[in-house]
Scaffold this active site. Sequence first.
Site: not given
Ligand code: NAP
Length: 251
Positions: A146, A160
């Site tokens: 991130s 985080y």
């Molecule tokens: P999200 O929309 O909240 O989706 C999270 C996903 O991870 C869901 O599929 C969830 O499964 C799964 N998950 C959560 N905890 C888990 C665990 N302990 N074991 C297995 N699966 C798990 O998140 P996102 O925004 O797509 O983020 C994905 C990645 O990108 C993360 O590493 C996050 O830190 C990074 N990121 C995101 C952003 C942003 O702005 N969105 C920015 C920087 C970095 P369920 O559906 O079953 O709950």
Amino acid sequence: MADDHPVLLVTGASRGIGAAVARSAAARGWQVMVNYLSNVAAAEAVVQRIAAAGGKAALVQGDTGTEEGIAAIFAGVDRQFGRLDGLVNNAGVVDSTSRVEDMSRDRLERMFAINVIGKIRCASEAVRRMSIRQGGRGGAIVNISSMAAVLGSAGQYVDYAATKGAVDTFTIGLAREVAAEGIRVNGVRPGIIDTDIHASGGLPDRARDLAPTVPMQRPGTAEEVAGAVLYLLSPEASYVTGTIMNVSGGR
Ligand code: NAP
């Protein structure tokens, strides 16, 4: 699809960035293992959408924050596909916004278990299967970091941000450790991406609210992050390892 297509495991692929990576990978010929934590309906929808487009995918439940969960995920990969060529270490969580002095030990342990230890342990299992030194045929790992790793997330979730800093250091170290074993390891640092993660931290409008702070004046999409991930997984990136790519609209 023929069974000799390469196999990609995407953790946290039921929603958001992971789901977009799974769909894009399948469209480029990967067989995809879709991991999820609890939202089975969303994970099934990802698999069905891939199948409807002529791709091949399967799903496996497993918590990347636990040893049992990681064992179940990789047992699923072995059973379903019998090979592994790529890992996208995507599953990650935020917690509610908080100042550092108000963060409990339980909170920090959960955050580091999922965002750091889980990623290291998943990468370990992938290396065991992919390393040419251990009888594998090589592969590629992409760790989802991130921009928080460099910005620090003051007043929101410094814990985080610290986990993402650890992910970046891990990416560089593992890349060098396995570079001669046919495995490339890279990272992607998304900026503000429009997914559910902001609501899970109690800030459902965060992506929209922060848009004016982004040089490109908008949040990114999960598909835009997936594009970078797919490049790093691809043969076009054959000489790229230990790199962390910002996908942040200039933020
Ligand atoms: P999200 O929309 O909240 O989706 C999270 C996903 O991870 C869901 O599929 C969830 O499964 C799964 N998950 C959560 N905890 C888990 C665990 N302990 N074991 C297995 N699966 C798990 O998140 P996102 O925004 O797509 O983020 C994905 C990645 O990108 C993360 O590493 C996050 O830190 C990074 N990121 C995101 C952003 C942003 O702005 N969105 C920015 C920087 C970095 P369920 O559906 O079953 O709950």
